[in-house]
Design a protein around this motif. Structure first.
Motif, PDB file in Angstrom:
ATOM      1  N   LYS A   1      51.864  26.902  55.256  1.00  0.00           N
ATOM      2  CA  LYS A   1      50.468  26.881  54.802  1.00  0.00           C
ATOM      3  C   LYS A   1      49.891  25.480  54.938  1.00  0.00           C
ATOM      4  CE  LYS A   1      49.532  31.077  53.242  1.00  0.00           C
ATOM      5  NZ  LYS A   1      48.445  31.913  53.717  1.00  0.00           N
TER       6      LYS A   1
ATOM      7  N   LEU B   1      47.038  27.347  46.361  1.00  0.00           N
ATOM      8  CA  LEU B   1      46.018  28.333  46.020  1.00  0.00           C
ATOM      9  C   LEU B   1      46.056  29.512  46.991  1.00  0.00           C
ATOM     10  CD1 LEU B   1      43.658  29.148  44.245  1.00  0.00           C
ATOM     11  CD2 LEU B   1      42.172  27.767  45.698  1.00  0.00           C
ATOM     12  N   ASN B   2      46.207  29.236  48.275  1.00  0.00           N
ATOM     13  CA  ASN B   2      46.315  30.306  49.271  1.00  0.00           C
ATOM     14  C   ASN B   2      47.531  31.189  49.001  1.00  0.00           C
ATOM     15  OD1 ASN B   2      44.070  29.925  51.011  1.00  0.00           O
ATOM     16  ND2 ASN B   2      45.083  28.157  51.925  1.00  0.00           N
TER      17      ASN B   2
ATOM     18  N   ALA C   1      49.111  31.607  46.094  1.00  0.00           N
ATOM     19  CA  ALA C   1      48.886  32.357  44.851  1.00  0.00           C
ATOM     20  C   ALA C   1      47.945  33.537  45.109  1.00  0.00           C
ATOM     21  CB  ALA C   1      48.308  31.440  43.778  1.00  0.00           C
ATOM     22  N   HIS C   2      46.928  33.310  45.916  1.00  0.00           N
ATOM     23  CA  HIS C   2      45.993  34.375  46.269  1.00  0.00           C
ATOM     24  C   HIS C   2      46.706  35.479  47.044  1.00  0.00           C
ATOM     25  CE1 HIS C   2      42.649  36.140  48.727  1.00  0.00           C
ATOM     26  NE2 HIS C   2      42.183  36.278  47.505  1.00  0.00           N
ATOM     27  N   ASP C   3      47.545  35.107  47.999  1.00  0.00           N
ATOM     28  CA  ASP C   3      48.317  36.098  48.759  1.00  0.00           C
ATOM     29  C   ASP C   3      49.207  36.915  47.829  1.00  0.00           C
ATOM     30  OD1 ASP C   3      47.156  35.109  51.062  1.00  0.00           O
ATOM     31  OD2 ASP C   3      48.939  34.006  51.724  1.00  0.00           O
TER      32      ASP C   3
ATOM     33  N   LEU D   1      48.782  37.503  44.591  1.00  0.00           N
ATOM     34  CA  LEU D   1      47.965  38.395  43.772  1.00  0.00           C
ATOM     35  C   LEU D   1      47.497  39.607  44.570  1.00  0.00           C
ATOM     36  CD1 LEU D   1      45.854  35.907  41.641  1.00  0.00           C
ATOM     37  CD2 LEU D   1      47.620  37.477  40.854  1.00  0.00           C
ATOM     38  N   LYS D   2      47.166  39.396  45.834  1.00  0.00           N
ATOM     39  CA  LYS D   2      46.751  40.528  46.667  1.00  0.00           C
ATOM     40  C   LYS D   2      47.891  41.523  46.813  1.00  0.00           C
ATOM     41  CE  LYS D   2      45.263  38.408  50.317  1.00  0.00           C
ATOM     42  NZ  LYS D   2      44.680  38.059  51.615  1.00  0.00           N
TER      43      LYS D   2
END
Length: 96
Positions: free
Chosen positions: A38, A60-61, A63-65, A67-68
């Motif tokens: 990343k 952040l990317n 963590a977002h992945d 959560l998705k």
């Protein structure tokens, strides 16, 4: 219980010693690899210059992945697992 061992990893070319149970070392190495990938992707975009901002954006990317992946139909995986466990318990009680 696993004994905690120090594992040396590199993030942004900087060495870090991280304590982890032996059984989780492979997962840690995969996480470091994902983070470094990343970071490289963000660096290659050329928009973010400062290392601390690059690391924050990469985290952040990721963590977002995550959560998705854990959200399906507005139902968090943890909630889903609790609902299944509740159903199993009801079935066991009915069969007893």
């Amino acid at each position: 219980m696993d004994e905690i061992q120090q594992v040396r990893v590199e993030i942004l070319g900087r060495p870090f010693n991280i304590g982890t149970p032996k059984s989780e070392q492979e997962t840690l190495m995969q996480a470091v690899k994902m983070l470094n990938e990343k970071i490289v992707a963000i660096q290659s975009s050329g928009r973010v210059i400062e290392n601390d901002k690059i690391v924050i954006m990469a985290a952040l990317n990721l963590a977002h992945d995550l959560l998705k992946l854990t959200m399906q139909g507005d139902l968090a995986v943890g909630d889903f697992e609790r609902k299944i466990q509740g159903m199993i318990q009801l079935c066991e009680e009915a069969m007893a």
